[in-house]
Enzyme design. Structure first.
Site, short mmCIF file in Angstrom:
data_model
loop_
_atom_site.label_atom_id
_atom_site.label_comp_id
_atom_site.label_asym_id
_atom_site.label_seq_id
_atom_site.Cartn_x
_atom_site.Cartn_y
_atom_site.Cartn_z
N ASP A 183 0.84 -1.19 0.00
CA ASP A 183 0.00 0.00 0.00
C ASP A 183 0.88 1.25 0.00
O ASP A 183 1.54 1.55 0.99
CB ASP A 183 -0.92 -0.01 1.22
CG ASP A 183 -2.01 1.04 1.14
OD1 ASP A 183 -1.95 1.88 0.23
OD2 ASP A 183 -2.91 1.02 2.00
N HIS A 185 -0.43 4.18 -0.21
CA HIS A 185 -1.24 5.10 0.59
C HIS A 185 -1.22 6.53 0.02
O HIS A 185 -1.42 7.50 0.76
CB HIS A 185 -0.79 5.10 2.05
CG HIS A 185 -1.92 5.11 3.02
ND1 HIS A 185 -2.33 6.23 3.69
CD2 HIS A 185 -2.75 4.11 3.43
CE1 HIS A 185 -3.35 5.95 4.48
NE2 HIS A 185 -3.63 4.67 4.33
N GLU A 209 -1.03 -0.72 -4.15
CA GLU A 209 -2.26 0.03 -3.94
C GLU A 209 -2.02 1.53 -3.85
O GLU A 209 -1.09 1.97 -3.19
CB GLU A 209 -2.93 -0.47 -2.66
CG GLU A 209 -4.18 0.27 -2.26
CD GLU A 209 -4.83 -0.34 -1.03
OE1 GLU A 209 -5.52 0.40 -0.31
OE2 GLU A 209 -4.63 -1.55 -0.79
N GLU A 235 -10.05 3.31 -3.13
CA GLU A 235 -10.67 3.46 -1.82
C GLU A 235 -11.18 4.88 -1.59
O GLU A 235 -12.05 5.11 -0.75
CB GLU A 235 -9.68 3.09 -0.70
CG GLU A 235 -8.51 4.04 -0.55
CD GLU A 235 -7.54 3.56 0.51
OE1 GLU A 235 -7.53 4.14 1.61
OE2 GLU A 235 -6.79 2.60 0.25
N ASP A 257 -15.04 1.04 -1.66
CA ASP A 257 -15.36 0.72 -0.27
C ASP A 257 -16.87 0.76 -0.10
O ASP A 257 -17.51 1.76 -0.41
CB ASP A 257 -14.68 1.75 0.65
CG ASP A 257 -14.78 1.38 2.12
OD1 ASP A 257 -15.90 1.09 2.59
OD2 ASP A 257 -13.75 1.42 2.81
N HIS A 284 -12.17 -2.38 -0.54
CA HIS A 284 -11.46 -1.77 0.58
C HIS A 284 -12.33 -1.92 1.83
O HIS A 284 -13.53 -1.70 1.79
CB HIS A 284 -11.25 -0.28 0.25
CG HIS A 284 -10.59 0.51 1.31
ND1 HIS A 284 -11.28 1.38 2.14
CD2 HIS A 284 -9.29 0.62 1.66
CE1 HIS A 284 -10.43 1.98 2.96
NE2 HIS A 284 -9.22 1.53 2.69
#
Length: 381
Positions: A183, A185, A209, A235, A257, A284
């Site tokens: 991730d 992020h 990700e 996400e 999500d 997510h």
């Protein structure tokens, strides 16, 4: 059947639950939440529910259309998350009223079990390797982690080699029979992502990700074309319209999500859109039990599903786990890194209302950290 009332509950560690009641005694649960903005979403839920009290809960699509398009100003994480929780609760009611799981209402199951992954954390390569081994011994066949701290726009050699070294150490520790998801992020710039991604290719991540923040989604094609590593994102995309411009960029995995992107109704449509581009779906879900239950219902009915995120042991719970709010925690019993399909009606879980009420008396005011670079400037968290 008519909706006669509702209530919302702020519960630790950072969640918001919604209960919708009907005149026939059937209750539905949803999880409308923007982490760090729970109170704001709660107010939005209360505003939206003004339209629903006294109406037929079975008209899920009609309600979704009115809730999302009935105001002149539309979209965004707060509104779409409020709608998401309401949508989950309406599907829960409909499944319970008909005595079937939600996945049956979505066309029926296409698989008998769903693969899940676990989060691991560690500031050093040794810590990541140790936690990775522990998760492997616990039966997980996939795990996700974030090797980056605050990363400058163009990271230098030392930081890049340190980050890649963490990935290498984890891969060596767990072996090739465990899938690793990395991730980013959104902490890297497009230029930094293009520098780092090719260096990760020898370790064959399942996917990387959110290499860049969603504001830079128009740059995803350049990031995708810089590497053979599968790219995942989504996400922080809140509707099929947000995904419309992302799916053609060549991403491998869409990650909407169910508590942010309009609920079960909208995730079903996003998944179908993704399938048309050859893109897999990995919802997510670092959230609570209702969100996970809703995600699993979709997973069982979605042909292009890949793997499911879940938050057990994620590290921020501070003594509170999602199982604490369930009457029967076995609903999320994992075996060999999978959860088996249940035939229980609705979302397939029974929420412990007493535990939820007690937790809501304490509530929470969770906020995400604020990060800064060494020079004091803002850094992506």
């Amino acid at each position: 059947m008519k909706i006669v009332g509702f209530d919302t509950y702020l519960v630790q560690p950072r969640w918001l639950f919604l209960r919708i009641d009907t005149d026939e005694g059937v209750t539905g649960w949803g999880e409308p939440i923007v982490e760090g903005r729970a109170e704001t979403v709660r107010e939005c839920v209360h505003t939206l529910m003004e339209r629903l009290v006294g109406t037929d809960p079975s008209r899920i699509e009609d309600h979704w259309q009115h809730l999302t398009k009935g105001g002149f100003y539309r979209g965004g994480p707060v509104l779409s998350s409020a709608v998401a929780g309401i949508d989950q609760a309406l599907w829960d009611i409909k499944g319970k009223a008909l005595g079937v799981p939600v996945y049956d209402l979505l066309g029926g199951a296409v698989r008998d079990r769903v693969r899940v992954y676990s989060w691991i954390a560690g500031d050093t390569a040794a810590e990541l390797a140790a936690e990775g081994l522990a998760r492997k011994e616990a039966g997980f066949t996939a795990m996700k982690f974030t090797p980056f701290q605050a990363t400058p726009h163009v990271p230098g050699a030392a930081l890049v080699k340190e980050t890649v070294g963490k990935v290498a150490a984890l891969r060596e520790a767990v072996g090739d029979d465990v899938d690793l998801a990395i991730d980013f992020h959104g902490r890297l710039s497009p230029a930094a992502a293009r520098r780092v991604l090719p260096l990760l290719e020898p370790y064959l991540p399942l996917f990387v990700e959110e290499p860049v923040v969603p504001e830079l989604s128009r740059d995803l094609r350049a990031v995708v074309e810089s590497t053979s590593v599968p790219i995942a994102t989504g996400e922080r995309l809140y509707s099929r319209w947000d995904f419309r411009d992302v799916l053609p960029t060549g991403i491998a995995v869409a990650q909407p999500d169910v508590s942010h992107a309009g609920g079960i109704s909208e995730l079903r449509r996003i998944a179908a859109m993704a399938e048309a581009y050859g893109v897999a779906v990995a919802p997510h879900c670092p959230l609570g039990p209702i969100s996970l239950a809703a995600s699993l219902q979709l997973d069982f009915a979605t042909p292009n599903f890949l793997i499911q995120e879940q938050s057990l042991g994620i590290g921020y719970h501070a003594g509170t786990e999602l199982l604490d709010y369930l009457v029967d925690p076995s609903a999320f019993a994992f075996s060999d890194g999978h959860v088996n399909r249940s035939d229980k009606p609705g979302l397939g879980i029974e929420v412990d209302e007493q535990a939820v009420r007690e937790a809501s008396e304490k509530g929470h005011a969770w906020r995400n950290e604020l990060w800064h670079h060494a020079d004091g400037s803002f850094a992506e968290w």
